[in-house]
Design a protein around this motif. Structure first.
Motif, short mmCIF file in Angstrom:
data_model
loop_
_atom_site.label_atom_id
_atom_site.label_comp_id
_atom_site.label_asym_id
_atom_site.label_seq_id
_atom_site.Cartn_x
_atom_site.Cartn_y
_atom_site.Cartn_z
N ALA A 1 -37.75 -35.32 -16.76
CA ALA A 1 -36.86 -35.75 -16.53
C ALA A 1 -35.33 -34.56 -16.76
N VAL A 2 -35.00 -33.78 -15.18
CA VAL A 2 -33.85 -33.56 -15.37
C VAL A 2 -32.73 -33.95 -14.61
N LEU A 3 -31.17 -34.19 -14.78
CA LEU A 3 -30.34 -34.37 -14.41
C LEU A 3 -29.02 -33.17 -15.05
N HIS A 4 -29.12 -32.18 -13.26
CA HIS A 4 -28.00 -31.13 -13.25
C HIS A 4 -26.35 -31.99 -13.51
N GLN A 5 -25.82 -31.45 -13.49
CA GLN A 5 -24.34 -32.01 -13.43
C GLN A 5 -22.87 -31.28 -13.04
N PHE A 6 -22.61 -31.40 -12.07
CA PHE A 6 -21.70 -30.16 -11.29
C PHE A 6 -20.27 -30.60 -11.36
N ASP A 7 -19.71 -30.20 -11.32
CA ASP A 7 -17.98 -30.34 -10.58
C ASP A 7 -17.13 -30.95 -9.49
N GLY A 8 -16.89 -31.54 -8.20
CA GLY A 8 -16.49 -32.10 -7.62
C GLY A 8 -16.86 -30.44 -6.47
N ALA A 9 -16.38 -29.23 -6.80
CA ALA A 9 -16.26 -27.85 -5.99
C ALA A 9 -17.14 -27.12 -6.44
N GLY A 10 -18.37 -27.85 -7.12
CA GLY A 10 -19.67 -27.38 -7.19
C GLY A 10 -20.40 -26.11 -8.36
N ARG A 11 -18.91 -26.36 -9.66
CA ARG A 11 -19.32 -25.25 -9.86
C ARG A 11 -20.43 -26.48 -11.63
N TYR A 12 -20.89 -25.69 -11.95
CA TYR A 12 -22.32 -25.74 -13.60
C TYR A 12 -21.24 -26.78 -14.47
N LEU A 13 -21.75 -28.15 -14.94
CA LEU A 13 -21.15 -28.07 -16.20
C LEU A 13 -22.14 -28.65 -16.79
N ASP A 14 -23.44 -29.35 -16.54
CA ASP A 14 -24.42 -29.35 -18.21
C ASP A 14 -25.10 -29.80 -17.56
N SER A 15 -26.61 -29.78 -17.61
CA SER A 15 -27.87 -29.76 -18.24
C SER A 15 -28.43 -31.01 -18.99
N LEU B 1 -24.48 -43.73 -14.00
CA LEU B 1 -23.56 -42.33 -13.35
C LEU B 1 -22.85 -43.34 -12.77
N PRO B 2 -21.98 -43.39 -13.47
CA PRO B 2 -20.43 -44.36 -12.27
C PRO B 2 -20.34 -43.87 -11.09
N GLU B 3 -20.13 -44.85 -10.14
CA GLU B 3 -19.73 -44.27 -8.22
C GLU B 3 -20.58 -43.47 -7.97
N ARG B 4 -22.35 -43.83 -8.26
CA ARG B 4 -22.84 -42.45 -7.59
C ARG B 4 -23.49 -42.54 -6.54
N HIS B 5 -23.41 -41.84 -5.93
CA HIS B 5 -23.89 -42.22 -4.38
C HIS B 5 -24.52 -40.70 -3.39
N TYR B 6 -26.06 -41.04 -3.69
CA TYR B 6 -27.18 -39.66 -2.58
C TYR B 6 -26.60 -39.65 -1.44
N GLN B 7 -25.81 -38.24 -1.40
CA GLN B 7 -26.09 -37.68 -0.30
C GLN B 7 -25.92 -35.74 -0.82
N ASP B 8 -25.68 -35.40 0.59
CA ASP B 8 -25.58 -33.98 0.31
C ASP B 8 -24.67 -33.61 -0.45
N ILE B 9 -25.23 -32.22 -0.39
CA ILE B 9 -24.05 -31.24 -2.37
C ILE B 9 -24.52 -30.16 -1.66
N ALA B 10 -23.41 -29.03 -2.32
CA ALA B 10 -23.33 -28.01 -1.91
C ALA B 10 -22.79 -27.16 -3.95
N ILE B 11 -24.11 -26.55 -4.80
CA ILE B 11 -23.34 -26.80 -5.88
C ILE B 11 -24.08 -24.76 -5.78
N ALA B 12 -22.68 -24.14 -6.98
CA ALA B 12 -23.05 -22.55 -6.76
C ALA B 12 -24.30 -22.26 -8.17
N PRO B 13 -24.99 -21.52 -7.86
CA PRO B 13 -26.26 -20.67 -8.81
C PRO B 13 -26.06 -20.85 -10.47
N PHE B 14 -26.61 -21.32 -10.89
CA PHE B 14 -27.09 -20.96 -12.15
C PHE B 14 -27.88 -20.78 -13.03
#
Length: 154
Positions: A53-67, A97-110
């Motif tokens: 199971a994998v959960l990668h998290q990013f800030d609102g601008a798509g910068r990597y936070l944690d896995s 995850l509070p207020e989770r919505h499935y939708q398109d994302i845009a993330i930076a390489p990591f």
């Protein structure tokens, strides 16, 4: 066309990006996938193919936070059992995850390494290819290319 700072990823509800979106803390990319340790020889692949199971998290601008990654078993342990355990665990993580919505994302390489396996959105280059550069999502095997519209190849 140059690589954008953040790579768009299209949400596809019935396919490989069904569990991506936004939550109160930013964006996320979640999946159940199999990972092989980097440099494995190909021998005894059933014990090397580890489901997780994998959960990668990013800030609102798509910068990597944690896995958050947890292996749940190998194909040798029983593939169906290992996948089912990973799905249950991922559902728990997503429900938290509070207020989770499935939708398109845009993330930076990591890149993130966990127990000898590579996870992340990694830029790759092939001088023989016309486009030359793409982003590969490891270990899921999703390739993103120009025109960088969120679609991917598997």
């Amino acid at each position: 066309m140059s690589v954008p700072d953040v790579i768009p990823i299209r949400h596809e509800p019935d396919y490989r990006t069904r569990t991506i979106g936004r939550w109160q803390g930013g964006q996320f990319f979640a999946s159940v996938t199999a990972a092989f340790p980097e440099g494995w020889s190909g021998d005894d692949w059933q014990s090397q193919k580890r489901w997780c199971a994998v959960l990668h998290q990013f800030d609102g601008a798509g910068r990597y936070l944690d896995s958050r990654i947890r292996f749940t078993g190998t194909t040798a342990d029983g593939e169906e059992k290992s996948i089912a355990a990973a799905r249950r665990l991922l559902a728990e993580w997503l429900d938290a995850l509070p207020e989770r919505h499935y939708q398109d994302i845009a993330i930076a390489p990591f890149a993130f390494r966990f127990e000898g396996a590579l996870f992340g959105l990694v830029l790759e280059e092939d001088e023989e290819e016309t486009d030359g550069v793409w982003a590969e999502f490891y270990p899921d095997g999703l390739g993103f290319y120009a025109p960088w519209d969120g679609e991917y190849d598997t």
